[in-house]
Structures are given as structure tokens and as C-alpha cells.
Write a protein that holds these residues in place. Structure first.
Motif, PDB file in Angstrom:
ATOM      1  N   ALA A 134     -51.261 -74.150  10.004  1.00 54.63           N
ATOM      2  CA  ALA A 134     -51.483 -75.125   8.934  1.00 54.63           C
ATOM      3  C   ALA A 134     -50.172 -75.532   8.275  1.00 54.63           C
ATOM      4  O   ALA A 134     -49.954 -76.719   7.982  1.00 54.63           O
ATOM      5  CB  ALA A 134     -52.443 -74.545   7.891  1.00 54.63           C
ATOM      6  N   PHE A 135     -49.280 -74.574   8.038  1.00 53.69           N
ATOM      7  CA  PHE A 135     -48.020 -74.884   7.362  1.00 53.69           C
ATOM      8  C   PHE A 135     -46.941 -75.366   8.332  1.00 53.69           C
ATOM      9  O   PHE A 135     -45.962 -75.975   7.905  1.00 53.69           O
ATOM     10  CB  PHE A 135     -47.522 -73.670   6.590  1.00 53.69           C
ATOM     11  CG  PHE A 135     -48.245 -73.434   5.305  1.00 53.69           C
ATOM     12  CD1 PHE A 135     -47.795 -73.992   4.128  1.00 53.69           C
ATOM     13  CD2 PHE A 135     -49.402 -72.676   5.269  1.00 53.69           C
ATOM     14  CE1 PHE A 135     -48.472 -73.792   2.937  1.00 53.69           C
ATOM     15  CE2 PHE A 135     -50.089 -72.466   4.090  1.00 53.69           C
ATOM     16  CZ  PHE A 135     -49.629 -73.031   2.917  1.00 53.69           C
ATOM     17  N   THR A 148     -57.132 -77.652   9.884  1.00 55.93           N
ATOM     18  CA  THR A 148     -56.753 -76.230   9.930  1.00 55.93           C
ATOM     19  C   THR A 148     -56.815 -75.609   8.544  1.00 55.93           C
ATOM     20  O   THR A 148     -57.341 -74.496   8.372  1.00 55.93           O
ATOM     21  CB  THR A 148     -55.331 -76.087  10.496  1.00 55.93           C
ATOM     22  OG1 THR A 148     -55.253 -76.746  11.753  1.00 55.93           O
ATOM     23  CG2 THR A 148     -54.998 -74.613  10.701  1.00 55.93           C
ATOM     24  N   ALA A 149     -56.294 -76.333   7.548  1.00 57.99           N
ATOM     25  CA  ALA A 149     -56.383 -75.822   6.179  1.00 57.99           C
ATOM     26  C   ALA A 149     -57.838 -75.729   5.737  1.00 57.99           C
ATOM     27  O   ALA A 149     -58.231 -74.773   5.052  1.00 57.99           O
ATOM     28  CB  ALA A 149     -55.598 -76.728   5.237  1.00 57.99           C
ATOM     29  N   ILE A 172     -51.480 -84.981  10.755  1.00 57.52           N
ATOM     30  CA  ILE A 172     -51.952 -84.791   9.382  1.00 57.52           C
ATOM     31  C   ILE A 172     -53.423 -84.379   9.404  1.00 57.52           C
ATOM     32  O   ILE A 172     -53.847 -83.465   8.680  1.00 57.52           O
ATOM     33  CB  ILE A 172     -51.752 -86.079   8.562  1.00 57.52           C
ATOM     34  CG1 ILE A 172     -50.263 -86.400   8.430  1.00 57.52           C
ATOM     35  CG2 ILE A 172     -52.396 -85.940   7.188  1.00 57.52           C
ATOM     36  CD1 ILE A 172     -49.986 -87.692   7.693  1.00 57.52           C
ATOM     37  N   ALA A 173     -54.200 -85.041  10.271  1.00 56.83           N
ATOM     38  CA  ALA A 173     -55.618 -84.684  10.396  1.00 56.83           C
ATOM     39  C   ALA A 173     -55.772 -83.246  10.890  1.00 56.83           C
ATOM     40  O   ALA A 173     -56.627 -82.492  10.396  1.00 56.83           O
ATOM     41  CB  ALA A 173     -56.318 -85.655  11.340  1.00 56.83           C
ATOM     42  N   ALA A 174     -54.942 -82.873  11.870  1.00 59.01           N
ATOM     43  CA  ALA A 174     -55.017 -81.497  12.380  1.00 59.01           C
ATOM     44  C   ALA A 174     -54.660 -80.490  11.295  1.00 59.01           C
ATOM     45  O   ALA A 174     -55.269 -79.417  11.179  1.00 59.01           O
ATOM     46  CB  ALA A 174     -54.091 -81.333  13.578  1.00 59.01           C
ATOM     47  N   TYR A 186     -56.728 -65.376  10.294  1.00 59.57           N
ATOM     48  CA  TYR A 186     -56.146 -65.864   9.052  1.00 59.57           C
ATOM     49  C   TYR A 186     -54.644 -66.100   9.221  1.00 59.57           C
ATOM     50  O   TYR A 186     -54.093 -67.117   8.771  1.00 59.57           O
ATOM     51  CB  TYR A 186     -56.381 -64.869   7.922  1.00 59.57           C
ATOM     52  CG  TYR A 186     -57.707 -65.005   7.207  1.00 59.57           C
ATOM     53  CD1 TYR A 186     -58.185 -66.234   6.786  1.00 59.57           C
ATOM     54  CD2 TYR A 186     -58.480 -63.879   6.927  1.00 59.57           C
ATOM     55  CE1 TYR A 186     -59.392 -66.349   6.113  1.00 59.57           C
ATOM     56  CE2 TYR A 186     -59.700 -63.984   6.259  1.00 59.57           C
ATOM     57  CZ  TYR A 186     -60.147 -65.220   5.855  1.00 59.57           C
ATOM     58  OH  TYR A 186     -61.334 -65.333   5.200  1.00 59.57           O
ATOM     59  N   GLY A 187     -53.976 -65.144   9.842  1.00 64.31           N
ATOM     60  CA  GLY A 187     -52.535 -65.263  10.027  1.00 64.31           C
ATOM     61  C   GLY A 187     -52.155 -66.454  10.887  1.00 64.31           C
ATOM     62  O   GLY A 187     -51.241 -67.226  10.549  1.00 64.31           O
TER      63      GLY A 187
END
Length: 865
Positions: A390-391, A430-431, A424-426, A383-384
Motif C-alpha cells: 500500500a505504501f 490495498t489500503a 492509485i486505484a490499486a 498485514y505486513g
């Protein structure tokens, strides 16, 4: 002669970083990190706190699950439990159980304990036989054997009582009370019951007596609400799970209409296990919320780090580094720093169950078996990392295809650029993986989906609000005041802090407003004054033979009050529309109707506090096949509609009734209401007792209630009296604990939100220094600059506060109305106070950082421009 990194084979122009290998970006990333972690402390702290929360919750929940599983026989009171309401097991049923192991009997009911001088209190009576307990031990003080404490001698039956009963009745150990017609001597205080967790919420202190005392009390009358528990301990050489399942199946097959609730040691307390799962999910979502808020800090930290490394990036690209290589270098750094923050969080989270067991093991009401759970810890670590990646992908991706000249200009022009589509796709993938994990591993997936949707919607909304604020500031007419003009320009200028502040402050404030609104509404529902038309008393187990006499007694004792009395039986839903209850999969808000037995009644007329929403009520003289009126929300949850059949087991007999109508019930009135109301002829001839409420119009005083309680207990010792105030106090204590848990868990996310806000403000420090030097060189004073920055932060804080209050109130309303099924009330005062504090905090944190920037001397800064 010195060679460039390209000529050394380090970076080959025109080749991708895959061609140069992964080791080169790794080496460069590691070399940069040797310079220290400046600028990354917020990132590390945010990821660490979020991972700690998720790892700690997972470890404690796994410890509780292991404890409940290993102590299942003790919690249940046997390997198997067979429970019946309103009737004892017949000879054939008892013989069936005795043939399969050691059998123990326990009966539970509510009754009134009366002192010789007329004082009375409601007690939760548990009557046990000589074999109790089959597993574990009941602890009493002073220490004696349970058989000795409960024995009959000197004209009284013995008992062990909850210390609260002695305090409530103000009697010493060894004092005597009456239960029904039996005299009970309280010889010890009850310190612990091995099977206490298998029961529900008690509305009175426990009184443990012998089976003989209960049978001598005259409380066992036809229709009395007594629950009989038959606990079975299997032979030592055959206690396998297969043997448990075989006996359970045989009991259902041989006694298909017994109506007993069968539990095994694997599901000793389903409601408790469900509550543990639900609370675990809630705390996990809180941890994810902390991570998501921390994700904004990750994005701010990565962007600020790249802003500081523009010259390094430009140099690398001028030497032939590709965008993919630059991206890989800083992605490795983000992952490494996220892992660095996650490790302490994992260690603290893994230690949480051990610390709780060490510090609170003696008073913990639930069995906790601390152990390391690698799966849960790995999930928290994942999760971390996913949150950090993602960010971090957006700011990392922006540096990929940008030419060197644009990188140098970015500090001034700040042109908005989206990263290449593959990044953007990655980021979306990930999100999506993060959201998919949260939903797939959730106990209640509907709640998890709502959480994911709300989180995504909040992020999008905050970004839109930030863009609108910048657009509005850009299009505003220029004010005459230079201070105001500078503040407005700062909101929309290139590289403005507006998006970072709105996102960071908005997330934390939305969560805080949600918690405050839920807290206030729960307190208003359960801790505020009793509704004006609510009854003052519930009377339970009114014998049908004494009903008219009881009515006359109440009319004489409380002439201005209204007594409402209805018949009541207990029944279990065994099938809905032909589908066995075990095969039904209702939503959580309706599943409780299938657990254990429910109170049912019959009536000629539509009950007070109900209104028809579908179908027609039966005629008063209806004598046809059984009909039932269902509470609409439960009927919808069970998939029932008009004309469907529902089978209920009452007194060991299966009765199938047709759904004639659906009702909306006003549960908030605290009056007598039932999920199922049957046509009068359904239970003709069945033994039952009545239940009643007493309502004082205009309210009642405590002295009036105390006097009536004592009078009823003395005149009708078989009737249990529950004071509404006491019931609400019990519920309020539970709600208070829930609210405290919500506050404590949410405090973590607020800490993260403050860190992220501080990080966002710190990320703009270098730009503030640059601006301050230029403006001071042009003649601006420190006071004017401070005023301009204060106005800027105030405007941003005010706009974000309005959004936070609106979004938080909407989220709280959804939880209160749609999940808790309670009415929602807007609470402006605490929300406005929260908003004011958030605005003040934003201004203070911003000015603290700005004050440092204003202290910079112009000359050193101008020399480096």
C-alpha cells in the motif's frame, strides 16, 4: 559482438511485461538485490516490528483463549454455575440441581474481621461446603487438607486467609479474629483458589471459611448482600456441551422467575474474556499503528531506492522496457524485502506464548496454553505485505509512464507527479483491504472503524500540513541572512525532506502525545486526591432494624460529618421493553448493566447527585403501578425511552416497571448512585438492608477514620465498612497496570517512529552531499551550512510538534470522554516537554546525517555530476 538484452529476448520493445512473462522481472529484481540491502534496513525493521507485534498478540491471545476454554470448569468451579443474590435456592431448586450431578455451594460477601484488641479490616469472605472444590484444588500453606483447615475445633472455626490480611491486622498464623458473632482461627495462608478468576475485583483480602462458620456468624439476615453460588459437576458419562445446554434450558424453563445467573464452563468468566478480547484488540491496533508508521518508512525507502536507480531505470527503458516491467521489477523487490522482514517477526511472535509460559508460567494469573496458531500468523504476515504494498505503490507507480529524459531531470527538477490512475486505484484497494481486515476481525468494530478513520485522517492531515509548510516557505519574503534564506529554501525546494519529516515525526509525536494525555488524565482521575465532597466511608448491610440506632451511633462518633443512608436490594434485568436480556445487543458502554445483578433502590425524592433530563419525578405519595427512573446513558444503550417497560428479577420475583424518567448521574462524586431507582411502593414488604455514606466536611484524618472503623466494627459486627481511600487504592492499582501496559505497547510504535524518522533523514543523504559540495565550492563554510540545516530541522520539528500536540490531545480527549466517559483536562506541561524532546531529536538526527555530508570532498562528487 555483444548483444543487448532486447536482442537476447530479454526485453521485447512494444510488448507488456505480461507478454515477456513474469520470470524476467523476477530475475532482474533478484539480480539487483544481490548487491545488498543498503537503504532497506529501515523498511525491513519497520515491517518486522509491526508483524512481530501482531503475531505475538495473536499467539498470546489464542493461548489465553485456549487456556480459558480448557480450564473453564476449574475457573467456574463446575460444569454449570447457578448464582443468586440476597436469597438461597429453595428446596425445589436444590433438588433440581442435585438430581443432575454433584453439587457444591459457595457463598461470598464482604464483612469485617476484628481482632481481640479492636483492630478491624474489610475482608472478602468465601464460605464453602465439604464438596468444594469440584474441579481443581485450593492450595494452602502449610500444606493440609482443606477440610482439616476449615474444621471447627477448640471453640473456633478454621480459616485460610490471604497473607495480606495477616499483614494488615498484624497477626501471626494461628491468630484469631471475629467475623460477625463467629470466632475464626486463621490456620493457614491461602496460596491459590481454583475458581478465583470467576469473581470480580475484590476490595479486601480473601478469607476462606466453611459454610457452618458463615451460618454461625449471624451475618445471614434478611436483605444481607450475600451471593450464593451453586456449582454443578455433571456425571462423568454425560459431560457433553449438549448436556450442559439441556440442563441450562431446563432450569430457565422450570424456574422462570428464579432470577439466577446461569453460567457454563464455556463462559466461566464473561468479564474476563471480554477484557482479554478488548486488550487483544487494543494491542493489535497498536501493532497496526506500528505497521502504518512503518509504512511511511516503506515509502521513504522505496522512493530513495528509486532515486538511486534512476540511471538503471532509464537504461532499462532505453532498451525497450515498458513502465509495467519497471514497476513489476521493483514491486517484486518491495514484496521480497517485506517478506524478509516479516519472517523474523513471525518467528518471534509465534514464540511469544512459549517464552511467556516458560518465564512467567508460575506467576501468571491467567491460564495460558502455548501453541502454534497458523491462522493468526498468516494474518500478521498478510498485514505486513499489504502495508508494504500500500505504501510502496505511490513511489513505484510514479516511474511507470515517465520518459527517460524526465527520469534524468527528476534529480534536479523534482516535478511533482501522481502515478497513473490504475496504480492509485490499486493503492486505494490495498489500503481498503488493510482497513477492512482490521474492522472485520475486530472484537469492537466501532473502535476499529474509529481507528481506521483516525489513521486515514492523520495521514491526510500531515500531508496537507507538509504542503502548506512548503507553500508558506515559498511565499515568505527573502530574509537578509543567507543562513535563514538557505533554511527556508530547503523547506520548499524540489526533493525537500519536508513531507517525509512531517509525516514520520508527526505520526510518532501524535501517538506519544495521545498516550501522555490519556496517562495523565487517568492518573488525575484515579490516583490524585479524593474529591473534596467525596465520602470517607461506605457502610454496607445495615440491618433495617438497626438503622436508627446506627444513625445515632454515627452522630455521636462523628458529630461534624453527614450520614446519607438509602435502602438497597439486588436485581437482574431480565427484559427491556419486552425483549429478553439474552437477545439485547447493547453497545459495550451499556452492556455491563446486563451482566450479573445490579444494586437497585427506591426513593420518594430525586437522589442527590442526579438531575432529571427527561420525564417527571413521581409524587411523594405515589401508590400506583411500579415506576422506575433510569440512568440516561444506560437507557439509551438498552433502547429504552419514556413509557417503556423493564423487567427486573428481585428476590426470585419478576417485577415489570414503567420508565417514568431519565437521569444524568454524577458518578465522579463517589456518592451513592444507582442505574435504577424505583417508586417506593414497588418493593413494599420486601426484606432489604441499607447502604450509607459518611462525609466529613473539610476532610478527615487517617486517625479519625481508623478510630471510627474500629468503633463501628465493634458495635455493629454485621455491617461491612469500606474506606473510600482503600477502594480508590484498589482501583488505582488496576489503572496503574493499565497505564503501564499502554506505555509498554506504545513503546514499540515509538521505536518504529524513530526508525522512520532516521530513515527519512538518511534518504536525503545523497542530495545533501550534492548541495553541500556545490555550496562549499561557492564559498559556504561548514559552520554556516550546519546553522542553516539546524534552522531547517528546527522549523520543521516545531511545526510538526504543534500539530502533534493538537492531534494527540484531540485523540486523547475522544478516548477519555467518548469511550471512558470521564472528563478531560488539558495537560500542557508534559505535552510541551514531549514536543521539546521531539524537536531536539529531529535537529540532532538531522545534523548527524548532515555532518557526514559536509565531510565529503568536493572533487570526487563534482567529477560524477
Amino acid at each position: 559482438m555483444m548483444q543487448s538484452p532486447a536482442s537476447q529476448g530479454g526485453i521485447t520493445p512494444g510488448r507488456t511485461w505480461w507478454g515477456n512473462g513474469i520470470l524476467l522481472p523476477l530475475r532482474i529484481a533478484a539480480r539487483e538485490l544481490r548487491g545488498g540491502l543498503r537503504g532497506f534496513y529501515v523498511l525491513i525493521a519497520c515491517i518486522g516490528l509491526g508483524v512481530m507485534a501482531i503475531a505475538g498478540v495473536s499467539s498470546v491471545a489464542s493461548g489465553l483463549a485456549d487456556g480459558l476454554a480448557h480450564e473453564g470448569s476449574v475457573i467456574l468451579g463446575g460444569d454449570l454455575s447457578f448464582s443468586l443474590s440476597l436469597r438461597e435456592a429453595n428446596a425445589a431448586e436444590v433438588e433440581f440441581l442435585r438430581e443432575r450431578g454433584d453439587l457444591s455451594l459457595a457463598a461470598t460477601l464482604r464483612a469485617m474481621a476484628r481482632t481481640p484488641d479492636g483492630r478491624a479490616a474489610l475482608v472478602e469472605v468465601k464460605a464453602v461446603d465439604a464438596s468444594y472444590p469440584l474441579y481443581g484444588a485450593a492450595t494452602v500453606a502449610p500444606a493440609h487438607s482443606l477440610a482439616d483447615v476449615l474444621a471447627q475445633r477448640d471453640g473456633a472455626f478454621g480459616a485460610a486467609a490471604d497473607p495480606a490480611l495477616l499483614a494488615r491486622l498484624d497477626i501471626p498464623p494461628g491468630g484469631r479474629v471475629a467475623i460477625g458473632s463467629a470466632t475464626i482461627e486463621i490456620r493457614a495462608t491461602l496460596q491459590s483458589e481454583p475458581d478465583k478468576l470467576a469473581g470480580g475485583i475484590g476490595f479486601g483480602p480473601r478469607l476462606l471459611v466453611s459454610e457452618a462458620a458463615l451460618r454461625a456468624s449471624s451475618l445471614l439476615r434478611p436483605g444481607s448482600v450475600v451471593r450464593w453460588h451453586y456449582r454443578l459437576r455433571l456425571p462423568r458419562n454425560d459431560r457433553t456441551d449438549a448436556a450442559v445446554r439441556a440442563i441450562s434450558a431446563a432450569a430457565r424453563a422450570q424456574f422462570s422467575q428464579a432470577g439466577w445467573e446461569i453460567r457454563s464452563r464455556a463462559n466461566a468468566s464473561p468479564s474476563l474474556e471480554q477484557n482479554v478480547h478488548r486488550f487483544t484488540q487494543y494491542l493489535t491496533l497498536v501493532g497496526l499503528t506500528a505497521l502504518l508508521i512503518g509504512g511511511a518508512g516503506v515509502a521513504n525507502a522505496v522512493k530513495a531506492h528509486l532515486d538511486r536507480r534512476w540511471e538503471v531505470i532509464a537504461t532499462l527503458k532505453s532498451l525497450g522496457a515498458t513502465g509495467s516491467q519497471v514497476f513489476a521489477i521493483y514491486l517484486f523487490q518491495v514484496v521480497a524485502l517485506a517478506a524478509l522482514g516479516a519472517v523474523p517477526g513471525l518467528l518471534i511472535g509465534a514464540a511469544a506464548p512459549f517464552l511467556i509460559a516458560w518465564g512467567f508460567g508460575a506467576v501468571l494469573p491467567l491460564p495460558l496454553e502455548p501453541a502454534l496458531h497458523p491462522g493468526g500468523l498468516a494474518l500478521a504476515f498478510l498485514y505486513g505485505l499489504l502495508t508494504a504494498v500500500a505504501f510502496g505503490l505511490w513511489p513505484l507507480g510514479r516511474a511507470h509512464d515517465v520518459p527517460v529524459s524526465a527520469l534524468f531531470r527528476d534529480a534536479v527538477s523534482g516535478d511533482w507527479r501522481a502515478p497513473p490512475r490504475r496504480y492509485i486505484a490499486a493503492m486505494v484497494l490495498t489500503a481498503g483491504a488493510l482497513a477492512g481486515l482490521a474492522v472485520a476481525l475486530a472484537y469492537d468494530r466501532r473502535t476499529a472503524v474509529i481507528f481506521v478513520a483516525a489513521a486515514a485522517g492523520t495521514f491526510v492531515l500531515l500531508r496537507v500540513v507538509a504542503a502548506l509548510l512548503m507553500l508558506a516557505a515559498r511565499r515568505m519574503p527573502q530574509p537578509r541572512s543567507p543562513v535563514i534564506r538557505l533554511a527556508i529554501a530547503n523547506i520548499h525546494r524540489p526533493g525537500a525532506l519536508t513531507p517525509s519529516i512531517v509525516l514520520s515525526l508527526g505520526l510518532g509525536l501524535t501517538l506519544l502525545c495521545t498516550v501522555i494525555a490519556i496517562d495523565g488524565n487517568l492518573r488525575r482521575q484515579f490516583l490524585a486526591a479524593i474529591p473534596e465532597q467525596a465520602p470517607s466511608f461506605y457502610f454496607i448491610d445495615i440491618p433495617a432494624s438497626d438503622a436508627e440506632k446506627f444513625d445515632a451511633f454515627i452522630a455521636a462518633q462523628a458529630p461534624g460529618a453527614t450520614l446519607h443512608r438509602v435502602p438497597m436490594l439486588r436485581g437482574r434485568i431480565v427484559a427491556a421493553n419486552g425483549v429478553p436480556a439474552e437477545s439485547l445487543k447493547p453497545p459495550p458502554d451499556a452492556a455491563w448493566a446486563l451482566r450479573s445483578d445490579r444494586g437497585v433502590t427506591y426513593a420518594q425524592d430525586l437522589p442527590a447527585g442526579s438531575r432529571l433530563v427527561a420525564g417527571q419525578w413521581w409524587k411523594r405519595d405515589y401508590q400506583g403501578p411500579p415506576l422506575v427512573s433510569f440512568e440516561k446513558r444506560i437507557a439509551d444503550g438498552l433502547g429504552l425511552k419514556l413509557g417503556d417497560g423493564v423487567t427486573v428479577n428481585v428476590l426470585g420475583r419478576n417485577i415489570t416497571a414503567t420508565v417514568a424518567n431519565l437521569r444524568a448521574v454524577d458518578w465522579q462524586s463517589l456518592g451513592i448512585n444507582f442505574v435504577m431507582v424505583f417508586s417506593p411502593s414497588t418493593f413494599r414488604g420486601a426484606p432489604n438492608a441499607d447502604i450509607a455514606t459518611l462525609t466529613y466536611h473539610g476532610g478527615s484524618t487517617r486517625s479519625e477514620e481508623t478510630a471510627l472503623l474500629a468503633a463501628v466494627a465493634q458495635a455493629f459486627p454485621a455491617i461491612a465498612v469500606m474506606r473510600v481511600r482503600d477502594v480508590l487504592d484498589t482501583v488505582a492499582a488496576t489503572v496503574t497496570n493499565l497505564v503501564l501496559a499502554i506505555r509498554a505497547a506504545s513503546a514499540l510504535t515509538l521505536i518504529v517512529a524513530v526508525l522512520v524518522l532516521a530513515g527519512a533523514l538518511a534518504a536525503g543523504h545523497q542530495r545533501r552531499v550534492y548541495e553541500a559540495v556545490i555550496l562549499k565550492t561557492l564559498g559556504a563554510t561548514r559552520a554556516r551550512l550546519l546553522c542553516a540545516y539546524a534552522v531547517e530541522y528546527f522549523a520543521l520539528g516545531l511545526a510538526t510538534a504543534v500539530l502533534g500536540v493538537a492531534a494527540g490531545s484531540a485523540a486523547a480527549a475522544f478516548v477519555i470522554v467518548r469511550i471512558m466517559n470521564l472528563p478531560f483536562l488539558m495537560l500542557p506541561e508534559p505535552l510541551l516537554a514531549c514536543s521539546a524532546c521531539a524537536i531536539v531529536a529531529t535537529v540532532l538526527l538531522g545534523l548527524i546525517g548532515t555532518f557526514r555530508a559536509l565531510g565529503q570532498r568536493p572533487a570526487p562528487v563534482l567529477r560524477n555530476l
